[in-house]
Design a protein around this motif. Sequence first.
Motif, mmCIF file in Angstrom:
data_model
loop_
_atom_site.group_PDB
_atom_site.id
_atom_site.type_symbol
_atom_site.label_atom_id
_atom_site.label_comp_id
_atom_site.label_asym_id
_atom_site.label_seq_id
_atom_site.Cartn_x
_atom_site.Cartn_y
_atom_site.Cartn_z
ATOM 1 N N GLU A 79 -7.900 2.803 -1.138
ATOM 2 C CA GLU A 79 -6.965 2.095 -0.459
ATOM 3 C C GLU A 79 -7.721 1.244 0.818
ATOM 4 O O GLU A 79 -8.796 1.904 1.354
ATOM 5 C CB GLU A 79 -5.971 3.062 0.344
ATOM 6 C CG GLU A 79 -5.106 2.084 1.109
ATOM 7 C CD GLU A 79 -4.023 2.942 1.979
ATOM 8 O OE1 GLU A 79 -4.013 4.314 1.805
ATOM 9 O OE2 GLU A 79 -3.023 2.379 2.596
ATOM 10 N N ASP A 87 4.995 3.233 -0.670
ATOM 11 C CA ASP A 87 4.083 4.137 0.472
ATOM 12 C C ASP A 87 5.100 4.677 1.132
ATOM 13 O O ASP A 87 6.131 4.604 1.447
ATOM 14 C CB ASP A 87 3.548 2.954 1.175
ATOM 15 C CG ASP A 87 2.060 3.673 2.113
ATOM 16 O OD1 ASP A 87 1.863 4.931 1.942
ATOM 17 O OD2 ASP A 87 1.494 2.620 2.711
ATOM 18 N N GLU A 94 0.783 -1.592 -2.241
ATOM 19 C CA GLU A 94 1.408 -0.488 -1.577
ATOM 20 C C GLU A 94 2.619 -0.956 -0.489
ATOM 21 O O GLU A 94 2.144 -1.784 0.280
ATOM 22 C CB GLU A 94 0.659 0.346 -0.715
ATOM 23 C CG GLU A 94 -0.690 1.046 -1.480
ATOM 24 C CD GLU A 94 -1.581 2.278 -0.754
ATOM 25 O OE1 GLU A 94 -1.054 2.373 0.573
ATOM 26 O OE2 GLU A 94 -2.356 2.845 -1.358
ATOM 27 N N LYS A 116 4.057 7.424 -3.173
ATOM 28 C CA LYS A 116 3.000 8.062 -2.359
ATOM 29 C C LYS A 116 3.739 9.031 -1.412
ATOM 30 O O LYS A 116 4.565 8.630 -0.410
ATOM 31 C CB LYS A 116 2.282 6.934 -1.585
ATOM 32 C CG LYS A 116 0.879 7.468 -0.983
ATOM 33 C CD LYS A 116 0.202 6.349 -0.521
ATOM 34 C CE LYS A 116 -1.110 6.390 -0.272
ATOM 35 N NZ LYS A 116 -1.925 5.497 0.205
ATOM 36 N N ASN A 134 -2.272 -2.848 1.456
ATOM 37 C CA ASN A 134 -0.916 -2.564 2.069
ATOM 38 C C ASN A 134 -0.312 -4.146 2.247
ATOM 39 O O ASN A 134 -0.803 -4.900 2.698
ATOM 40 C CB ASN A 134 -0.956 -1.958 3.315
ATOM 41 C CG ASN A 134 -1.443 -0.473 3.339
ATOM 42 O OD1 ASN A 134 -0.671 0.056 2.958
ATOM 43 N ND2 ASN A 134 -2.851 -0.253 3.506
HETATM 44 CA CA CA Z 1 -0.604 2.478 2.455
#
Ligand code: CA
Length: 279
Positions: free
Chosen positions: A58, A179, A149, A200, A117
Motif C-alpha cells: 500500500e 478500505d 482503495e 479490508k 488510496n
Molecule cells: Ca488504505
Amino acid sequence: AKKNGRNAIEYYQESMQAYTTRRMVIESGLRTAIQNNEFELYYQPKIDLETGRLTGVEALIRWHHPTLGLVSPGEFISVAEETGLIVPLSTWTLREACVQNKRWHDKGYYTMKVGVNISSIDFARESFVEAVLETLRENDICPSSVELEITESVAIQNVDDVIEKLQTLKDIGVHISIDDFGSGYSSFSYLKKLPINTLKIDRSFIIGLSTSVKEQAIVRAIITLAKSLDLSVIAEGVELPEQVDILKQEKCDAVQGYYYSRPLPVQEFEQWYEQTYQS
Ligand code: CA
Ligand code: C2E
Ligand code: CA
Ligand code: CA
C-alpha cells in the motif's frame, strides 16, 4: 477566578490562532508541494497468510513541509479534499506508485499490486475513470498491477453511477478494495451490487482481536461474508502474533501491519524485501 477565566480565554484564543495559522500554512503549502517535490510515498507490505508471500504494497503519502517538517496525511488530506487540491495530489500519487511498482517488477521482484488510496472526492468526479485510465496509459502501466482503495463512503453517492465507474475499472483489470470495512456506513444491499474484489477489515476490529470475543465474532463474520460474496479479505493494523494466529485460523487471505513492517521509504522497503525474500 476572574483572573483565571481571562487567562483561559486568552489561552483559548492563542491556541485557536495557532490552529488557524497552521491550517493556512498547510493550505498554501499544498498548492506548491507537488512542484516542489515535497511529497514522498512510503510502502507497506501486504502478506498472503497461507504462503507468507508478498501480494502487494500500500502506498501511503508523506509530506516533508519546508518549515513544519513531516505533516501526516491525517492532517493534510482533509485540507486537500476541502480545497480540491486532492485531485492533482491523487494523480501524482497514482503515477508515482505505479511507476515505482514497475521499477520493482523490472528488478525481478514478485509481481505485486500497488494499492493507492482514493478519496471519495476523487471518485465523485465525472472524469475520474478517464483520468485513471489516462495515467495508466501514459505511463504504460498494466491495470492489473493497480489496486484502488476506496472507503464505504463512496457508496453514499448515486449508487448507479458508482457501480458504472467501478465496473469500467474492474473490466479493464484494476483491483478494487473497500478500505476500513465495517467502520463506516455499511449496507449489505450495496455490497451485493458493487463490483469490487476485496474487503479490508478496519484496524479497529483487529486491535482487540486477541482479547475480545466480540471482535473475534465481528472479524469472523466479515471473513465469512467476504468468502460468500466471492471477495478476498485482508486485515489491516496487525501488530501482534496472537492476531496473526487468529486470522490464520479464520482463513483470512492476507494481512498488513506493523507486525510485518511499518510503511517504509523506497530504499528501506527494498532492504526489507531483500532480507525477507532473498536471503
Ligand atoms: Ca488504505
Ligand atoms: P488508511 O488507508 O486506513 O491507512 C492505514 C494507516 O494505518 C496508515 O496511516 C498506516 O501507516 C497505519 N498503519 C499501518 N499498519 C499499522 C499498524 O499495525 N498499527 C497502527 N497503529 N497503524 C498502522 P497513515 O500513513 O498515517 O495514513 C492515514 C490515512 O491517511 C490513511 O488511512 C488514508 O486514509 C490517508 N492516506 C494516506 N496516504 C494517502 C494518499 O496517498 N491519498 C489519500 N487520499 N489518502 C491517503
Ligand atoms: Ca484502512
Ligand atoms: Ca483509515
